[in-house]
Design a protein around this motif. Structure first.
Motif, mmCIF file in Angstrom:
data_model
loop_
_atom_site.group_PDB
_atom_site.id
_atom_site.type_symbol
_atom_site.label_atom_id
_atom_site.label_comp_id
_atom_site.label_asym_id
_atom_site.label_seq_id
_atom_site.Cartn_x
_atom_site.Cartn_y
_atom_site.Cartn_z
ATOM 1 N N PRO A 9 0.828 -1.217 0.000
ATOM 2 C CA PRO A 9 0.000 0.000 0.000
ATOM 3 C C PRO A 9 0.863 1.268 0.000
ATOM 4 C CG PRO A 9 -0.936 -1.611 1.488
ATOM 5 C CD PRO A 9 0.361 -2.201 0.993
ATOM 6 N N GLU A 10 0.461 2.213 -0.829
ATOM 7 C CA GLU A 10 1.098 3.550 -0.902
ATOM 8 C C GLU A 10 2.520 3.563 -1.455
ATOM 9 O OE1 GLU A 10 -0.514 6.233 2.048
ATOM 10 O OE2 GLU A 10 -2.031 5.296 0.770
ATOM 11 N N SER A 11 3.024 2.439 -2.005
ATOM 12 C CA SER A 11 4.426 2.457 -2.441
ATOM 13 C C SER A 11 4.602 2.999 -3.853
ATOM 14 C CB SER A 11 5.035 1.057 -2.353
ATOM 15 O OG SER A 11 4.335 0.173 -3.211
ATOM 16 N N LEU A 12 3.500 3.077 -4.603
ATOM 17 C CA LEU A 12 3.616 3.657 -5.946
ATOM 18 C C LEU A 12 3.106 5.076 -5.855
ATOM 19 C CD1 LEU A 12 2.349 0.912 -8.409
ATOM 20 C CD2 LEU A 12 4.597 1.265 -7.465
ATOM 21 N N HIS A 13 3.602 5.952 -6.742
ATOM 22 C CA HIS A 13 3.023 7.289 -6.745
ATOM 23 C C HIS A 13 2.491 7.580 -8.137
ATOM 24 C CE1 HIS A 13 6.872 7.864 -8.446
ATOM 25 N NE2 HIS A 13 7.245 8.993 -7.892
ATOM 26 N N THR A 14 1.524 8.502 -8.171
ATOM 27 C CA THR A 14 0.938 8.885 -9.450
ATOM 28 C C THR A 14 1.460 10.271 -9.772
ATOM 29 O OG1 THR A 14 -0.997 7.557 -9.043
ATOM 30 C CG2 THR A 14 -1.234 9.305 -10.664
ATOM 31 N N ILE A 15 2.143 10.387 -10.908
ATOM 32 C CA ILE A 15 2.865 11.637 -11.165
ATOM 33 C C ILE A 15 2.447 12.280 -12.488
ATOM 34 C CG2 ILE A 15 4.870 10.987 -9.787
ATOM 35 C CD1 ILE A 15 6.253 10.075 -12.313
ATOM 36 N N HIS A 16 2.617 13.591 -12.549
ATOM 37 C CA HIS A 16 2.261 14.361 -13.747
ATOM 38 C C HIS A 16 3.499 14.746 -14.540
ATOM 39 C CE1 HIS A 16 -1.936 14.952 -12.400
ATOM 40 N NE2 HIS A 16 -1.384 14.811 -11.215
ATOM 41 N N ALA A 17 4.656 14.714 -13.861
ATOM 42 C CA ALA A 17 5.902 15.084 -14.527
ATOM 43 C C ALA A 17 7.031 14.431 -13.744
ATOM 44 C CB ALA A 17 6.072 16.605 -14.530
ATOM 45 N N ALA A 18 8.228 14.404 -14.346
ATOM 46 C CA ALA A 18 9.337 13.737 -13.661
ATOM 47 C C ALA A 18 10.666 14.281 -14.140
ATOM 48 C CB ALA A 18 9.289 12.240 -13.931
ATOM 49 N N ILE A 19 11.679 14.134 -13.284
ATOM 50 C CA ILE A 19 13.061 14.408 -13.692
ATOM 51 C C ILE A 19 13.728 13.046 -13.832
ATOM 52 C CG2 ILE A 19 15.288 15.362 -12.978
ATOM 53 C CD1 ILE A 19 13.669 17.456 -11.380
ATOM 54 N N ILE A 20 14.380 12.821 -14.966
ATOM 55 C CA ILE A 20 15.078 11.551 -15.151
ATOM 56 C C ILE A 20 16.532 11.821 -15.557
ATOM 57 C CG2 ILE A 20 12.958 10.433 -15.958
ATOM 58 C CD1 ILE A 20 14.213 10.410 -18.800
ATOM 59 N N SER A 21 17.410 10.858 -15.248
ATOM 60 C CA SER A 21 18.742 10.931 -15.875
ATOM 61 C C SER A 21 18.647 9.986 -17.063
ATOM 62 C CB SER A 21 19.831 10.485 -14.906
ATOM 63 O OG SER A 21 19.657 9.122 -14.599
ATOM 64 N N LEU A 22 19.339 10.295 -18.167
ATOM 65 C CA LEU A 22 19.100 9.471 -19.352
ATOM 66 C C LEU A 22 20.314 9.335 -20.237
ATOM 67 C CD1 LEU A 22 17.210 11.396 -22.131
ATOM 68 C CD2 LEU A 22 18.262 12.551 -20.232
ATOM 69 N N LYS A 23 20.245 8.356 -21.128
ATOM 70 C CA LYS A 23 21.236 8.161 -22.185
ATOM 71 C C LYS A 23 20.506 7.930 -23.494
ATOM 72 C CE LYS A 23 25.393 6.254 -20.037
ATOM 73 N NZ LYS A 23 25.293 7.206 -18.962
ATOM 74 N N LYS A 24 21.077 8.470 -24.551
ATOM 75 C CA LYS A 24 20.489 8.242 -25.872
ATOM 76 C C LYS A 24 20.823 6.818 -26.327
ATOM 77 C CE LYS A 24 20.493 9.793 -30.624
ATOM 78 N NZ LYS A 24 20.921 10.693 -31.657
ATOM 79 N N ILE A 25 19.917 6.196 -27.062
ATOM 80 C CA ILE A 25 20.188 4.860 -27.606
ATOM 81 C C ILE A 25 20.891 5.047 -28.946
ATOM 82 C CG2 ILE A 25 19.038 2.867 -28.644
ATOM 83 C CD1 ILE A 25 17.016 3.191 -26.219
ATOM 84 N N GLN A 26 22.076 4.420 -29.071
ATOM 85 C CA GLN A 26 22.939 4.763 -30.205
ATOM 86 C C GLN A 26 22.314 4.486 -31.569
ATOM 87 O OE1 GLN A 26 25.355 1.801 -28.435
ATOM 88 N NE2 GLN A 26 25.969 0.964 -30.406
ATOM 89 N N TYR A 27 21.387 3.512 -31.639
ATOM 90 C CA TYR A 27 20.827 3.193 -32.965
ATOM 91 C C TYR A 27 19.729 4.155 -33.388
ATOM 92 C CZ TYR A 27 23.062 -1.230 -31.752
ATOM 93 O OH TYR A 27 23.955 -2.172 -31.364
ATOM 94 N N PHE A 28 19.317 5.045 -32.480
ATOM 95 C CA PHE A 28 18.222 5.961 -32.841
ATOM 96 C C PHE A 28 18.769 7.029 -33.781
ATOM 97 C CE2 PHE A 28 15.473 9.683 -32.207
ATOM 98 C CZ PHE A 28 14.242 9.096 -32.473
ATOM 99 N N ARG A 29 18.123 7.168 -34.936
ATOM 100 C CA ARG A 29 18.619 8.170 -35.883
ATOM 101 C C ARG A 29 17.991 9.512 -35.576
ATOM 102 N NH1 ARG A 29 17.397 4.603 -40.882
ATOM 103 N NH2 ARG A 29 18.905 2.938 -40.609
ATOM 104 N N GLY A 30 18.821 10.553 -35.641
ATOM 105 C CA GLY A 30 18.253 11.886 -35.448
ATOM 106 C C GLY A 30 18.523 12.387 -34.047
ATOM 107 N N ALA A 31 18.370 13.690 -33.882
ATOM 108 C CA ALA A 31 18.668 14.317 -32.597
ATOM 109 C C ALA A 31 17.482 14.143 -31.657
ATOM 110 C CB ALA A 31 18.942 15.803 -32.819
#
Length: 573
Positions: A291-313
């Motif tokens: 109970p209560e361990s998940l949250h419902t969110i409208h926005a988020a901050i993430i750290s990320l990496k681009k996937i090398q096979y994705f074409r384009g910026a």
């Protein structure tokens, strides 16, 4: 005591029509008949393949410990594509082994590449299965298999699955219409390979309980049973569990694993949990949790990496399909990086520091994004990339997910037949925003700034300590808000904006250390020429401009502005 059963989850992935389902079916029937001749009704039922879960049981191989016991492979068949991404990301914590199914007559296809990407993000081990070898003419079959095996080894060379086993099979010789009497080729060899690749997965009973339910049905006189795989934590008899989508909490009345009642289950286990007074129609599949361990969110901050096979910026303000936990929603992104001085700072895992300043970016910085025109001209050395980058995600509708979870951004609207990877980036959710009015309540805490650079020209000298400038502001700008900001002349002097001058957007600059004599000469020449030109003496004007002041004195104003600052303050270091 019942013999111990070790469960290993095998994700069955591959391009559409590579024969994943047929392979899962061949494995589970071969497996169950060969090893145990299991109850006929389970075979007749097709071993719940509709759910994409089928099982294959064999004796426990010696590398997994002494004593009698069984090894159960739960085959997670990922149907369709968008759901493939959801299933895998959702179940990423629990897929122990990935089986990549390749149509031997076609080789790597778009989605096989995407599966590889997901596998590298989510999984430790892989077996490649070359399926449909029955379509190769017998005389050339062996050489064709060898050729494709070499090709696959090459493809996997630069991935973490370099050197993984590659097995050739025909899961359903003759295709879907062939009679059932046709025996699959190579499937028992594949089972041996799977056994050799099986390992004791590391499981963690700590953390919040989270389970992906894939089936929900009622049993007369018992209650409602939810079956699924535990993604994290553990659960015991009598625990309360929440169904977050419905905001309902229920008590665990009984539990079963492998048709045996149990009182406890943990991460990686497949389990049936029975609760009372709950209508199974309300939850076909979905999450249940502490109970209560998940949250419902409208926005988020993430750290990320681009996937090398994705074409384009990856552009700021672009929209992506964002998969978070078990949901995929549309979201808009804004990328930002450390301040340039912090580009080499150690990476902070799983936390976000709100005390620091961050630099706004128009796009995710990658090797490709640096080849902008200016750099080509100056032929600069390698532009520095930060060690870590972040994004602000704003969702079109709220998402329910664990506090720290895997996030994948993709462009699922790209044509499925277009030969391009649709997965764009992956990352970790660091901070969710639960308040619907997060733009007012939360974003102002996020110190992301833009560097602003405005240029104007010095027009004439007023006295040794002040200059009149123009072209830095529009006529309608309120110059008062800029008073006190520092500027620099192209001749090197530092100045301070003192106020407006007249009505046309001109302004006065105070030069505390006084103007250099050369600067005064430059400015006097410039303003003289102006007045001369006014008298219609144009020919001389043209000649003198060639030698005299080809270089006007410019005034530059540099400041930074935090993009979520409601007062839009201008800040100079």
């Amino acid at each position: 005591a019942a013999p111990r059963v070790l469960n290993v989850n095998v994700g069955v992935l591959g391009h559409i029509d590579s024969g994943k389902t047929a392979l899962a079916r061949a494995l589970s029937t071969t497996g169950s008949t060969a090893a145990f001749d299991r109850a006929p009704q389970s075979r007749a039922r097709g071993i719940t393949l509709d759910l994409g879960f089928s099982c294959l049981r064999t004796a426990l191989p010696p590398q997994l410990g002494p004593g009698p016991g069984e090894l159960q492979f739960t085959l997670v068949d990922c149907p369709g594509h968008a759901s493939l991404i959801r299933t895998i990301i959702g179940g990423a914590q629990i897929i122990d082994l990935m089986m990549l199914v390749i149509d031997v007559t076609k080789g790597m296809q778009t989605q096989s590449a995407e599966c590889l990407v997901i596998g590298q993000i989510a999984c430790q081990k892989m077996v490649v299965v070359l399926n449909k070898i029955d379509l190769l003419p017998e005389g050339k079959r062996q050489s064709a298999i060898e050729k494709m095996t070499k090709k696959m080894q090459k493809t996997l060379e630069n991935t973490k699955f370099c050197g993984c086993p590659i097995v050739a099979v025909a899961a359903k010789p003759g295709g879907p219409e062939a009679p059932e009497s046709e025996n699959p080729l190579g499937v028992s060899e594949l089972i041996e390979v799977l056994k050799s690749q099986a390992y004791l997965p590391s499981r963690d009973p700590l953390g919040h309980f989270l389970m992906a339910v894939d089936h929900c049905f009622s049993i007369k006189g018992q209650g409602t049973v939810m079956t699924g795989t535990i993604l994290s934590g553990s659960v015991s008899l009598g625990d309360n569990v929440e169904i977050p989508a419905l905001k309902v909490t229920k008590k665990v009345k009984s539990m079963q694993m492998f048709h045996t009642p149990v009182t406890y289950a943990m991460q990686g286990d497949r389990v049936g949990i029975c609760v009372t007074q709950f209508d199974p129609k309300l939850l076909e599949r979905g999450l249940i949790c502490t109970p209560e361990s998940l949250h419902t969110i409208h926005a988020a901050i993430i750290s990320l990496k681009k996937i090398q096979y994705f074409r384009g910026a990856l552009q700021t303000k672009a929209k992506f399909h964002i998969t978070v936990g078990h949901e995929t929603v549309m979201g808009r992104v804004m990328f930002f990086s450390p301040a340039p001085a912090d580009f080499n700072e150690e990476i902070q895992e799983n936390v976000f520091d709100f005390e620091k300043d961050y630099l706004y970016q128009e796009e995710y910085l990658s090797k490709e994004s640096n080849s902008s025109e200016e750099n080509k001209e100056n032929d600069q050395a390698e532009v520095q990339l930060p060690r870590q980058q972040w994004a602000l995600l704003e969702f079109e509708k709220p998402v329910t997910c664990p506090k720290l979870c895997l996030v994948i951004g993709s462009k699922l609207d790209t044509d499925i037949h277009a030969n391009t990877c649709r997965l764009a980036f992956h990352g970790v959710l660091l901070q969710g925003m639960e308040d619907k009015n997060y733009t007012e309540t939360f974003l102002p805490k996020l110190k992301v700034y833009k560097l602003k650079h405005k240029e104007g020209q010095a027009e004439r000298v007023m006295d040794d300590y002040s200059v009149i400038g123009r072209s830095l502001f529009k006529k309608e700008t309120n110059i008062q808000i800029f008073v006190g900001l520092k500027v620099q002349l192209s001749t090197g002097e530092d100045g301070i904006i003192d106020g407006g001058f007249g009505q046309s957007g001109k302004f006065k600059i105070r030069i505390p250390d006084g103007l250099k004599p050369d600067t005064k000469v430059l400015l006097t020449v410039a303003s003289k020429k102006k007045s001369k030109a006014g008298k219609g003496d144009t020919t001389k004007e043209d000649e003198s401009s060639k030698n005299d002041s080809a270089q006007p004195v410019t005034i530059s104003l540099l400041f930074k502005r935090y993009i979520f600052d409601t007062q839009k303050k201008m800040i100079q270091s």
